[in-house]
Scaffold this active site. Structure first.
Site, PDB file in Angstrom:
ATOM      1  N   ARG A 177       0.839  -1.194   0.000  1.00 32.00           N
ATOM      2  CA  ARG A 177       0.000   0.000   0.000  1.00 32.00           C
ATOM      3  C   ARG A 177       0.879   1.250   0.000  1.00 32.00           C
ATOM      4  NH1 ARG A 177      -4.455  -0.363   4.621  1.00 32.00           N
ATOM      5  NH2 ARG A 177      -5.307   1.400   3.448  1.00 32.00           N
ATOM      6  N   CYS A 236      -1.601   5.682   9.602  1.00 33.31           N
ATOM      7  CA  CYS A 236      -1.920   4.403   8.940  1.00 33.31           C
ATOM      8  C   CYS A 236      -2.955   4.697   7.878  1.00 33.31           C
ATOM      9  CB  CYS A 236      -2.404   3.382   9.966  1.00 33.31           C
ATOM     10  SG  CYS A 236      -3.814   3.957  10.953  1.00 33.31           S
TER      11      CYS A 236
END
Length: 279
Positions: A177, A236
């Site tokens: 990611r 995050c």
């Protein structure tokens, strides 16, 4: 000490009669709690109790913090007072809502709150009683919290310091990611320019337990180098698993790092710069 083993959990249950919190996320969180939880643990839902969601994740991300006073009322409903010993776990090795609850309670000024290393899996393996009975505690007055006492960082501040070498932005998401190979949840793949990738999973050993204090300290002292820990910002996808790394930093004795709550879910929805590949 912020992280405890199941042996320490057993001792604290006997010695301190703690408030036990089962913190979980996802649409079926309550269903999973009802299917089995540590005996006498009460339920905290990431989606409704530990977040106050807006219609648009561009404003605060997918899991914005609730107002402090609303969190204080929720703590009172759980029976938590300023003198309570609180023990929290989840079903994701502490990587999900348990760490978020820990951070929020610390940010409310509470002292005695601990996360169970290994979470519900470790609890069950240790032979502690797992129950399907819904638990409750006598409600107390709302917990007196009017502001978050730990650093909460916004996107503008992140943008202002992202290229400042005195600061460090840690992205705890999975590497694929971060580098932008794909993005399974948010709208854009990639990362905040200048952020470094230290996946939260690197806080755990091969069994899914938190690494030792010494291992965590060595890892993060090397990563942070000569920076002030107060100049570290952790994020995050939505401000939840970032708390896992904030927990690890605190356990390692590196206090003062900030939480960018909006995280990638907010950043990626505001036409801010996006980087891909390895820094």
């Amino acid at each position: 000490m912020n992280i405890i083993t199941t042996d320490q959990l057993k001792a604290l249950i006997v010695d301190e009669s703690p408030v036990l919190i089962d913190a979980r996320g996802g649409v079926d969180a309550l269903k999973h709690y009802n299917s089995g939880h540590l005996e006498n643990a009460v339920f905290a839902d990431l989606e409704t109790d530990l977040s106050e969601k807006s219609v648009n994740a561009a404003h605060g991300g997918r899991h914005p913090l609730p107002k402090p006073e609303n969190f204080g009322r929720f703590l009172g409903k759980l029976g938590i007072t300023q003198s309570s010993t609180v023990i929290v776990y989840d079903d994701k090795k502490g990587a999900n809502a348990a760490a978020r609850f820990w951070w929020m309670l610390k940010a409310a000024g509470h002292e005695k709150v601990y996360v169970v290393s290994g979470g519900l899996d470790a609890i069950a393996k240790a032979g502690l009683p797992v129950s399907k009975t819904v638990s409750s505690h006598s409600e107390k007055e709302p917990y007196p919290v009017t502001e978050w006492t730990l650093p909460v960082i916004d996107a503008d501040f992140v943008a202002n310091v992202s290229r400042n070498p005195e600061f460090m932005i840690i992205d705890v998401r999975e590497n694929y990611r971060y580098v932008g190979e794909s993005e399974p949840i948010d709208l854009v793949a990639g990362h905040i320019p200048g952020a470094v990738n230290i996946p939260y999973t690197s806080n755990l050993d091969e069994h899914g337990d938190f690494k030792s204090v010494e291992e965590l300290a060595a890892k993060y002292r090397e990563a942070i180098a000569d920076r002030d820990p107060g100049n570290v910002i952790v994020h995050c996808g939505s401000g939840v698993t970032a708390c896992h790394t904030l927990l690890a930093l605190s356990e390692a004795g590196l206090e003062g790092a900030g939480l960018y709550v909006g995280s990638w879910s907010e950043w990626s929805r505001n036409d801010r710069p996006v980087a891909t590949g390895i820094k």
